[in-house]
Design a protein around this motif. Sequence first.
Motif, PDB file in Angstrom:
ATOM      1  N   LEU A  98      60.156   4.360  97.767  1.00 41.60           N
ATOM      2  CA  LEU A  98      59.864   3.482  98.403  1.00 41.60           C
ATOM      3  C   LEU A  98      60.802   2.593  99.295  1.00 41.60           C
ATOM      4  N   LEU A  99      60.920   3.070 100.437  1.00 45.02           N
ATOM      5  CA  LEU A  99      62.107   2.650 101.327  1.00 45.02           C
ATOM      6  C   LEU A  99      61.942   1.247 102.026  1.00 45.02           C
ATOM      7  N   GLY A 100      60.631   1.077 102.510  1.00 40.46           N
ATOM      8  CA  GLY A 100      60.256  -0.066 102.937  1.00 40.46           C
ATOM      9  C   GLY A 100      58.547  -0.488 102.600  1.00 40.46           C
ATOM     10  N   THR A 101      58.363  -1.594 102.145  1.00 39.42           N
ATOM     11  CA  THR A 101      56.795  -1.883 101.584  1.00 39.42           C
ATOM     12  C   THR A 101      56.268  -2.927 102.467  1.00 39.42           C
ATOM     13  N   ARG A 108      68.368   2.464 109.178  1.00 39.63           N
ATOM     14  CA  ARG A 108      69.814   2.369 108.848  1.00 39.63           C
ATOM     15  C   ARG A 108      70.070   1.614 107.249  1.00 39.63           C
ATOM     16  N   TYR A 109      69.578   0.591 107.307  1.00 39.24           N
ATOM     17  CA  TYR A 109      69.537  -0.342 106.176  1.00 39.24           C
ATOM     18  C   TYR A 109      68.952   0.290 104.966  1.00 39.24           C
ATOM     19  N   GLN A 110      67.643   0.829 104.972  1.00 43.94           N
ATOM     20  CA  GLN A 110      67.164   1.324 104.087  1.00 43.94           C
ATOM     21  C   GLN A 110      67.967   2.664 103.467  1.00 43.94           C
ATOM     22  N   ASP A 166      60.490  -2.966  97.752  1.00 45.85           N
ATOM     23  CA  ASP A 166      61.498  -1.873  98.178  1.00 45.85           C
ATOM     24  C   ASP A 166      62.125  -1.206  96.835  1.00 45.85           C
ATOM     25  N   GLY A 167      62.526  -0.110  97.043  1.00 43.74           N
ATOM     26  CA  GLY A 167      63.466   0.409  95.820  1.00 43.74           C
ATOM     27  C   GLY A 167      62.532   1.248  94.940  1.00 43.74           C
ATOM     28  N   HIS A 180      60.336   8.082 101.419  1.00 47.49           N
ATOM     29  CA  HIS A 180      61.365   9.118 101.479  1.00 47.49           C
ATOM     30  C   HIS A 180      60.598  10.000 100.401  1.00 47.49           C
ATOM     31  N   VAL A 181      60.331  11.411 100.480  1.00 46.02           N
ATOM     32  CA  VAL A 181      59.768  12.404  99.533  1.00 46.02           C
ATOM     33  C   VAL A 181      61.032  13.397  99.358  1.00 46.02           C
TER      34      VAL A 181
END
Length: 295
Positions: free
Chosen positions: A26-29, A80-82, A289-290, A61-62
């Motif tokens: 989970l890059l962004g939630t 970029r940050y993720q 995230d993460g 991301h899968v």
Amino acid sequence: MHELVVTWGTSSPTDSGGEPDVRVTLLGTGDTTGTPTVGCDCDTCTAARDRGVERTRFSVHVANERTGESLLIDASPDFRYQFLREGVSLPDAMVISHIHFDHLDGLGNVFRILDDVPVYAADETDPETGQSVAETVADDYYYLDAITPEPRTPFEPFETCGFEVTLVPVDHPPLVCYGVVVEEPETGAKLTFSGDTSYDVPDRSRAVMADPDLFLADAIVPASLCEHHPLGGRHEGPDGTPRTFGTKHMTREGALALAEDIGAAKTRLVHLAHFYPAEEAFEDPLAVDGEVYDL
């Protein structure tokens, strides 16, 4: 259903006894503003800072460990940050669920990073825009040679990154929006993403979304906050609890009801706003995230 193993961050160990078939990061939630929100010192944003957690704009991301490829669901403006933060591999393909900026505008980050990546999106014309999602991607990012828009018809599975992927219409007025179902055909591992949606997901879509090992469900706020929305809540459950906040997004209670409806083995709530009360904002099953899930 497959055994689902939870790890935390890309360096965390897994106790699955071997390499996972599918690794979901989970890059962004978060929702449009993320948590903490810029310039906000509400209790929830303050608590997020104190805890050292965040919810950047939505993206998943899968990774297919069998083929060594990875798929990105939605391109967050925080791309970029993720990717730097989580250390995941750059995507071999992308899927865009709809054209709101927090799901689309990260595509600009591919400049000088990727050489040629297909971007899959629905081919249905949106009456609101006069274009399909795929056509909007092509028009907005016509200058990027690195991406190739790939129109796909909802409900018709297609193959990418060793996965079978299906776009399913959901309900996110006034724009068309799609949920995404990702299956690993060798093992049957299944991920379902609800897309930005109200609880009013069509029955045909629910059938395709059914029985996932992991369900990522849009749940922007708790139902208790519907009284503060100009349009209130709707799609009330048997006890009168609103399952939709306004018209566009599910409440926490609506997302959990949908998870039960489709028989999800594991559910994580995403696309979360900083309006959750601080004492509720970091309780299960609200994601941050993460998080990493091995299917």
